[in-house]
Structures are given as structure tokens and as C-alpha cells.
Design a protein around this motif. Structure first.
Motif, mmCIF file in Angstrom:
data_model
loop_
_atom_site.group_PDB
_atom_site.id
_atom_site.type_symbol
_atom_site.label_atom_id
_atom_site.label_comp_id
_atom_site.label_asym_id
_atom_site.label_seq_id
_atom_site.Cartn_x
_atom_site.Cartn_y
_atom_site.Cartn_z
ATOM 1 N N PHE A 93 0.885 -1.164 0.000
ATOM 2 C CA PHE A 93 0.000 0.000 0.000
ATOM 3 C C PHE A 93 0.921 1.211 0.000
ATOM 4 N N TRP A 94 0.932 1.946 -1.106
ATOM 5 C CA TRP A 94 1.943 2.991 -1.287
ATOM 6 C C TRP A 94 1.485 4.291 -0.629
ATOM 7 N N ASN A 95 1.776 4.391 0.653
ATOM 8 C CA ASN A 95 1.405 5.555 1.445
ATOM 9 C C ASN A 95 2.422 6.678 1.208
ATOM 10 N N ILE A 96 2.060 7.620 0.360
ATOM 11 C CA ILE A 96 2.931 8.764 0.064
ATOM 12 C C ILE A 96 2.447 9.985 0.850
ATOM 13 N N GLY A 97 1.577 9.757 1.822
ATOM 14 C CA GLY A 97 0.960 10.861 2.543
ATOM 15 C C GLY A 97 1.512 11.104 3.925
ATOM 16 N N GLU A 155 -4.169 4.749 -4.148
ATOM 17 C CA GLU A 155 -3.701 5.259 -2.858
ATOM 18 C C GLU A 155 -2.532 6.226 -2.993
ATOM 19 N N THR A 156 -1.734 6.069 -4.035
ATOM 20 C CA THR A 156 -0.589 6.968 -4.226
ATOM 21 C C THR A 156 -1.064 8.407 -4.430
ATOM 22 N N LEU A 160 -1.083 11.452 -1.591
ATOM 23 C CA LEU A 160 -0.276 12.600 -1.996
ATOM 24 C C LEU A 160 -1.094 13.888 -1.950
ATOM 25 N N MET A 161 -2.317 13.849 -2.470
ATOM 26 C CA MET A 161 -3.161 15.045 -2.489
ATOM 27 C C MET A 161 -3.557 15.482 -1.074
ATOM 28 N N MET A 162 -3.705 14.533 -0.171
ATOM 29 C CA MET A 162 -4.084 14.885 1.194
ATOM 30 C C MET A 162 -2.963 15.625 1.922
ATOM 31 N N ASN A 163 -1.736 15.480 1.445
ATOM 32 C CA ASN A 163 -0.635 16.270 2.010
ATOM 33 C C ASN A 163 -0.935 17.764 1.882
ATOM 34 N N TYR A 164 -1.381 18.164 0.693
ATOM 35 C CA TYR A 164 -1.598 19.583 0.425
ATOM 36 C C TYR A 164 -2.787 20.127 1.211
ATOM 37 N N ILE A 165 -3.777 19.269 1.471
ATOM 38 C CA ILE A 165 -4.923 19.712 2.275
ATOM 39 C C ILE A 165 -4.469 20.020 3.696
#
Length: 362
Positions: A93-97, A155-156, A160-165
């Protein structure tokens, strides 16, 4: 020549059988030495002696007590975040967040530091701050975990997008509810009651992270949950055939990952920064991916990798001050080292097979 032979590539890759650990580590050590030799080239271009440069890097990261403490402080969030994402990566599961999960945890901890620092005892306040950070970080990570389990989202991109939020929320807090003097766009330093205590001149974040090393090692290697993570990583279909609830395991693993990231956020705001800013994670969430992979998702191996990267970062800035080497050159040397350390894994796990003469003549 048959049609099958025509399609045969000149070079093809094949996965090797398990290599002898001693030989594998010899290749890794060799890759580091090779990287150090390659790193001499950009240093020579600047007109400096490479050996002197490497000595300066060590002096700037380990040569004095102050430098050593700063190096450890750089390694703490790297190690903590690598531990957080390791179970996810084990599960494929590629968690980039992690960047956003650290930030979310920092928000949770900062809330209590800002509003309850003067009304709660020191130890209780720190416990509540850490618990809030773990809870908010875990919930933040569970969101993409749930959507992956329920709707099979990517999930990538989601993490990733949730980082910016998360970063945007802190930016809003800086200029809104938590702003200090109007117009500064800054959140004031916390009350000293919200600071982590120090041991040997370093905040106790290093103790918290070392405890996490042990806990994550046990979780991944000696628990049912860790076994389920490994099975899903090998084959989702096998896990389902064995009766495992794959969706729930994904959500649960993301909860654990996010909680640890949240604790890292707590350490950053309470131990290092003494406040929160929109760049509280400062790229740690991405660099930790390198730490996790170079450490082969082994909790104890990640300690060494985190220290190596911290030494490079701390030493490179000192190199710039002492020898006047441009920061770009320092980054090139660091990049060469990381590239070689990652690249050597190819030679450990794969082999190149050239098309044989028999295949050509057939």
C-alpha cells in the motif's frame, strides 16, 4: 529463425535466488565506496580536495557535541516516519501521505499546546498532546485507506493530495484563528509547559522513536496483524482465500501508520520547532521513503540509514560554510550516494541474462 526466437530480447532480467547475506552486504558496502569515489568528481570540479571535503562533512555532523546533537535531531523524524510507512509498504500500500499525516498530528498536538498549556500539568499535557497527535494522524491516514478498501482508489494519488490539504489547513490557521500578532502570518511559540524535556541535551523524541523501533519490529514480525500485512503484500488473493478481511486490514494498517506519523508531528512541534508552521514536516515524509526502502523495511536497519542521511544533511551545510562549496554540489554528492545505495539492490535481487548463441541459431 522461428518467430519465438525473433521475439527473444537480447537482454532480459530474471529474479535471483536468495543471495547469501554476507555477499549482499558486501555489495552494499561496495556501492557506498563506489559512491564516495564518484562523489569526488563534483568536489574536484569546485577546486577542493575530496578527502578534505569528506572530513569536513564528518566534522560538521559528528565533530562537536553541538553538531552531533543537531544530527540526532535531524535523524529523529526521519526514523520515526520510516517506521510509520514500513507496514504500509510491506502490504504494498503505497502511502505517500506521511507528510500530511505528520502535519495533521502536529495540528492535534498544537491545539492542546495553544489552549491548555497553562491549565494542565506538564506531564499530563504532553501525554494528551501525543495522544491527540496519534489520533488525528491516524484518522487522516484512515481516509485514503477506507477509500482504497471500499472503492479501490489509487492510494498513491489520494495520499499525496491529502498532504496539500493538511498543509493548507495549517496555512489558514497561521493567518487566522492561531495567528499571533495580526499580519505576521505566524503562530507564536508554545508555552514552555508544552515543551518536551531533554535527556543528554536532546529532547526525548529520540527515546520515543527508539521505543517505536522496538514496537514496530515486534508488530511486523511477531504479531498476527504483522503476519496478515505480510500475506497481503505477497498476494491479496491468497489473503482473501485464507479468509482475511483485506479491506479492514488495509484501514487498520493505515491507522497505525498515521498514528506513528502523528507522533512524529508531536515531536516536531513540541521538541524541535516549539510551534507549528505549514512546512512542519519539511520534506521528511518523502525522504523517509528512501530510509524505509534502504533499510529493507527492517526497523533496526532504519536507524543506521536515518543516521547516514542526517550526517549527510548536517555535514553538507557545514561543507558549504567551511570550503565555500555550493549547496548544489553537496546535494549532488548526497544524490550520488543515495542512487548507488538504491541501485545496488538491483544487482542483489536481479540478474541480466543475455540471449545465447543457441537461441540465435535456432
Amino acid at each position: 529463425m522461428s518467430a519465438e526466437v525473433k521475439k527473444a530480447p537480447l537482454i532480459r532480467l530474471a529474479k535471483k535466488d536468495a543471495m547469501d547475506p554476507k555477499k549482499a552486504w558486501a555489495i552494499r558496502v561496495g556501492s557506498i565506496l563506489f559512491a564516495l569515489i564518484l562523489g569526488c568528481i563534483p568536489i574536484l570540479i569546485t577546486g577542493n580536495n575530496p578527502i578534505t571535503a569528506y572530513i569536513v562533512i564528518l566534522q560538521g555532523s559528528l565533530g562537536k557535541t553541538f553538531y552531533f546533537k543537531q544530527t540526532i535531531k535531524l535523524a529523529i523524524p526521519l526514523l520515526g516516519t520510516a517506521l510509520a510507512i514500513a507496514p504500509c509498504f510491506k502490504m504494498r500500500f503505497w502511502n505517500i501521505g506521511a507528510e500530511g499525516q505528520i502535519t495533521a498530528g502536529a495540528i492535534g498536538a498544537s491545539f492542546f499546546a495553544i489552549y491548555f498549556a497553562k491549565s494542565m500539568p506538564h506531564v499530563l499535557l504532553l501525554i494528551v498532546m501525543m495522544a491527540a497527535a496519534a489520533l488525528i494522524g491516524g484518522i487522516w491516514a484512515m481516509i485514503p485507506g477506507y477509500f482504497k478498501a471500499k472503492y479501490n482508489t489509487n492510494e498513491t494519488l489520494f495520499t499525496l493530495m491529502m498532504n496539500y490539504i493538511a498543509i493548507g489547513i495549517v496555512a489558514w490557521l497561521q493567518g487566522g484563528p492561531w495567528e499571533g500578532r495580526k499580519g505576521t502570518q505566524q503562530i507564536p511559540l508554545f508555552d514552555k509547559n508544552a515543551y518536551l524535556p531533554t535527556v543528554f541535551g536532546i529532547h526525548i523524541g529520540w527515546i520515543i522513536v527508539l521505543v517505536l523501533v522496538i514496537l514496530v519490529h515486534i508488530y511486523m514480525n511477531y504479531t498476527k496483524q504483522g503476519y496478515e500485512v505480510a500475506v497481503i503484500g505477497d498476494s491479496v488473493n491468497t489473503a482473501r482465500y485464507a479468509g482475511m478481511n483485506v479491506g479492514w486490514i488495509m484501514v487498520r494498517t493505515m491507522l497505525v501508520s498515521g498514528a506513528i506519523c502523528g507522533i512524529v508531528g508531536f515531536i516536531l512541534v513540541s521538541g524541535q520547532n516549539k510551534t507549528i508552521t505549514s512546512n512542519v514536516a519539511d520534506g521528511v515524509g518523502f525522504t523517509a521513503i528512501t530510509v524505509a526502502w534502504l533499510g529493507h523495511l527492517n526497523a533496526f536497519a532504519m536507524i543506521a540509514i536515518s543516521l547516514i542521511l542526517a550526517i549527510l544533511e548536517m555535514g553538507s551545510s557545514y561543507l558549504q560554510q567551511v570550503l565555500g562549496v555550493p549547496s548544489a554540489i553537496s546535494e549532488i554528492v548526497s544524490g550520488i550516494l543515495l542512487f548507488c545505495m538504491l541501485g545496488c539492490e538491483f544487482f542483489i535481487n536481479y540478474q541480466m541474462i543475455f540471449r545465447s548463441k543457441k537461441e540465435v541459431k535456432a
